[in-house]
Motif scaffolding. Structure first.
Motif, PDB file in Angstrom:
ATOM      1  N   PRO A  66       1.035  -2.045  -0.223  1.00  0.00           N
ATOM      2  CA  PRO A  66      -0.137  -0.274   0.439  1.00  0.00           C
ATOM      3  C   PRO A  66       0.841   1.339   0.001  1.00  0.00           C
ATOM      4  O   PRO A  66       0.142   2.446  -0.724  1.00  0.00           O
ATOM      5  CB  PRO A  66      -0.827  -0.122   1.119  1.00  0.00           C
ATOM      6  N   TYR A  67       1.928   1.014   0.532  1.00  0.00           N
ATOM      7  CA  TYR A  67       3.336   2.076   1.005  1.00  0.00           C
ATOM      8  C   TYR A  67       3.440   2.672  -0.690  1.00  0.00           C
ATOM      9  O   TYR A  67       3.232   3.955  -1.263  1.00  0.00           O
ATOM     10  CB  TYR A  67       4.466   1.940   1.829  1.00  0.00           C
ATOM     11  N   PHE A  68       3.754   1.773  -1.040  1.00  0.00           N
ATOM     12  CA  PHE A  68       4.728   1.859  -2.758  1.00  0.00           C
ATOM     13  C   PHE A  68       2.968   2.415  -4.077  1.00  0.00           C
ATOM     14  O   PHE A  68       3.389   3.110  -4.436  1.00  0.00           O
ATOM     15  CB  PHE A  68       4.639   0.489  -3.446  1.00  0.00           C
ATOM     16  N   ALA A  69       1.814   2.339  -3.840  1.00  0.00           N
ATOM     17  CA  ALA A  69       0.925   2.287  -4.253  1.00  0.00           C
ATOM     18  C   ALA A  69       0.289   3.623  -4.236  1.00  0.00           C
ATOM     19  O   ALA A  69       1.042   4.873  -4.914  1.00  0.00           O
ATOM     20  CB  ALA A  69       0.192   1.027  -4.222  1.00  0.00           C
ATOM     21  N   ALA A 106       6.329  13.838 -12.334  1.00  0.00           N
ATOM     22  CA  ALA A 106       6.433  13.091 -11.034  1.00  0.00           C
ATOM     23  C   ALA A 106       6.668  11.853 -10.833  1.00  0.00           C
ATOM     24  O   ALA A 106       7.497  11.710  -9.602  1.00  0.00           O
ATOM     25  CB  ALA A 106       4.677  12.143 -11.082  1.00  0.00           C
ATOM     26  N   LEU A 107       8.173  11.966 -11.842  1.00  0.00           N
ATOM     27  CA  LEU A 107       9.654  11.299 -10.780  1.00  0.00           C
ATOM     28  C   LEU A 107      10.526  11.339  -9.704  1.00  0.00           C
ATOM     29  O   LEU A 107      10.838  10.998  -9.126  1.00  0.00           O
ATOM     30  CB  LEU A 107      10.221  10.676 -12.754  1.00  0.00           C
ATOM     31  N   PRO A 108      10.605  12.712 -10.096  1.00  0.00           N
ATOM     32  CA  PRO A 108      11.793  12.940  -8.801  1.00  0.00           C
ATOM     33  C   PRO A 108      10.632  13.364  -7.712  1.00  0.00           C
ATOM     34  O   PRO A 108      10.989  12.381  -6.618  1.00  0.00           O
ATOM     35  CB  PRO A 108      11.412  14.902  -8.963  1.00  0.00           C
ATOM     36  N   GLY A 109       9.877  12.529  -7.471  1.00  0.00           N
ATOM     37  CA  GLY A 109       8.511  13.108  -6.183  1.00  0.00           C
ATOM     38  C   GLY A 109       8.608  11.760  -5.491  1.00  0.00           C
ATOM     39  O   GLY A 109       8.734  10.794  -4.857  1.00  0.00           O
ATOM     40  N   ILE A 110       8.733  10.631  -6.577  1.00  0.00           N
ATOM     41  CA  ILE A 110       8.602   9.223  -6.289  1.00  0.00           C
ATOM     42  C   ILE A 110       9.655   8.646  -6.431  1.00  0.00           C
ATOM     43  O   ILE A 110       9.405   7.942  -5.589  1.00  0.00           O
ATOM     44  CB  ILE A 110       8.237   8.315  -7.674  1.00  0.00           C
ATOM     45  N   VAL A 111      10.611   8.603  -6.667  1.00  0.00           N
ATOM     46  CA  VAL A 111      11.791   8.380  -6.116  1.00  0.00           C
ATOM     47  C   VAL A 111      12.364   9.068  -4.863  1.00  0.00           C
ATOM     48  O   VAL A 111      12.725   7.610  -4.231  1.00  0.00           O
ATOM     49  CB  VAL A 111      13.280   9.103  -7.236  1.00  0.00           C
ATOM     50  N   LEU A 112      11.862  10.220  -4.463  1.00  0.00           N
ATOM     51  CA  LEU A 112      12.237  10.560  -2.764  1.00  0.00           C
ATOM     52  C   LEU A 112      11.301   9.149  -1.872  1.00  0.00           C
ATOM     53  O   LEU A 112      11.874   9.026  -1.162  1.00  0.00           O
ATOM     54  CB  LEU A 112      11.969  12.318  -2.890  1.00  0.00           C
ATOM     55  N   GLY A 113       9.915   9.282  -2.835  1.00  0.00           N
ATOM     56  CA  GLY A 113       8.858   8.192  -1.788  1.00  0.00           C
ATOM     57  C   GLY A 113       9.504   6.991  -1.498  1.00  0.00           C
ATOM     58  O   GLY A 113       9.427   6.552  -0.631  1.00  0.00           O
ATOM     59  N   GLN A 165      21.976   5.191   5.182  1.00  0.00           N
ATOM     60  CA  GLN A 165      21.694   6.376   4.713  1.00  0.00           C
ATOM     61  C   GLN A 165      22.705   5.961   3.055  1.00  0.00           C
ATOM     62  O   GLN A 165      22.548   6.706   2.059  1.00  0.00           O
ATOM     63  CB  GLN A 165      23.361   6.803   5.273  1.00  0.00           C
ATOM     64  N   ALA A 166      23.066   5.171   2.712  1.00  0.00           N
ATOM     65  CA  ALA A 166      23.430   4.829   0.849  1.00  0.00           C
ATOM     66  C   ALA A 166      22.181   5.316   0.137  1.00  0.00           C
ATOM     67  O   ALA A 166      22.700   5.444  -0.229  1.00  0.00           O
ATOM     68  CB  ALA A 166      24.090   3.748   1.226  1.00  0.00           C
ATOM     69  N   VAL A 167      21.750   4.308   0.500  1.00  0.00           N
ATOM     70  CA  VAL A 167      20.050   3.863  -0.346  1.00  0.00           C
ATOM     71  C   VAL A 167      19.213   6.002   0.126  1.00  0.00           C
ATOM     72  O   VAL A 167      19.007   6.150  -1.088  1.00  0.00           O
ATOM     73  CB  VAL A 167      19.109   3.368   0.473  1.00  0.00           C
ATOM     74  N   GLU A 172      17.963  10.587  -3.135  1.00  0.00           N
ATOM     75  CA  GLU A 172      18.334  12.046  -2.937  1.00  0.00           C
ATOM     76  C   GLU A 172      18.983  12.661  -4.539  1.00  0.00           C
ATOM     77  O   GLU A 172      18.775  13.621  -4.996  1.00  0.00           O
ATOM     78  CB  GLU A 172      18.518  12.989  -1.608  1.00  0.00           C
ATOM     79  N   TRP A 173      20.072  12.117  -4.717  1.00  0.00           N
ATOM     80  CA  TRP A 173      20.246  12.180  -5.844  1.00  0.00           C
ATOM     81  C   TRP A 173      20.238  11.708  -6.876  1.00  0.00           C
ATOM     82  O   TRP A 173      20.293  12.612  -8.119  1.00  0.00           O
ATOM     83  CB  TRP A 173      21.708  11.667  -4.907  1.00  0.00           C
ATOM     84  N   ILE A 174      20.046  11.038  -7.261  1.00  0.00           N
ATOM     85  CA  ILE A 174      18.928  10.816  -8.233  1.00  0.00           C
ATOM     86  C   ILE A 174      17.539  11.797  -8.617  1.00  0.00           C
ATOM     87  O   ILE A 174      17.787  12.197  -9.896  1.00  0.00           O
ATOM     88  CB  ILE A 174      18.536   8.885  -8.704  1.00  0.00           C
ATOM     89  N   ALA A 175      17.184  11.872  -7.152  1.00  0.00           N
ATOM     90  CA  ALA A 175      16.108  12.752  -7.830  1.00  0.00           C
ATOM     91  C   ALA A 175      16.631  14.056  -8.002  1.00  0.00           C
ATOM     92  O   ALA A 175      15.810  14.964  -8.862  1.00  0.00           O
ATOM     93  CB  ALA A 175      15.281  13.137  -5.807  1.00  0.00           C
TER      94      ALA A 175
END
Length: 188
Positions: A66-69, A106-113, A165-167, A172-175
């Motif tokens: 549910p969280y991923f959705a 939408a991708l930056p917000g999705i990546v941060l989530g 921390q690595a994840v 954050e770098w990818i976003a």
């Protein structure tokens, strides 16, 4: 009959992981609940036996789904409707709207989530190990709690902190790289 079909399908879907047998134990209706709703509502209790690893994966999947959705839903809803309308006005097809407008916005917000969810899943996977699954939680329980070797627990905790921390840093770098608005603000 429908419940038996569903349970049979679930048994078949778990066969690659571990042999599973699902059966209806009993069907109960809570009288208080039935008086405020309707008698058709019932709780179904299902007996389930799994090995530690598939049980942990099942629990993490049920926890995380549910969280991923919601991460994806909120990421797509964050895109301004005006951008989609502008793309429609310019004659973009639905596929073009999705690939050229919706996903890039939408991708930056999705990546941060997803980054936040992955950090949580790492923590929960350590807890799965503590209750019988495999992994760092199991290692920490076996060596620190059962064998009184606190140095091993310290290493496990440090590895978990470094992993989270690595994840987090990578996400954050990818976003930042995906967010074209931030790139314009930086002058790129």
């Amino acid at each position: 009959r429908l419940v038996e079909i569903i349970l049979g399908d679930l048994e078949q879907s778990f066969q690659p992981l571990s042999p599973v047998h699902l059966a209806i134990d009993r069907i109960e209706t809570n009288p208080r609940f039935a008086t405020i709703t309707r008698p058709g509502n019932a709780a179904i209790l299902i007996g389930l036996r799994l090995d530690a690893l598939p049980a942990g994966l099942l629990g993490l999947t049920i926890y995380g789904s549910p969280y991923f959705a919601e991460i994806f839903r909120s990421g797509f809803r964050a895109v301004a409707p005006g951008q989609i309308e502008a793309a429609r006005a310019m004659g973009a097809t639905p596929g073009q709207i999705i690939s050229k407008v919706l996903l890039p916005e939408a991708l930056p917000g999705i990546v941060l989530g997803l980054t936040l969810a992955m950090g949580s899943l790492i923590g929960y996977s350590a807890m799965v190990g503590a209750v019988g699954g495999e992994g760092l939680g199991d290692l920490g329980i076996r060596y620190d709690y059962q064998r009184f070797m606190p140095d091993v627990m310290l290493v496990v905790v440090i590895v978990l902190i470094v992993l989270v921390q690595a994840v987090q840093s990578t996400g954050e770098w990818i976003a930042r790289r995906l967010d074209h608005r931030a790139a314009k603000d930086r002058g790129l």
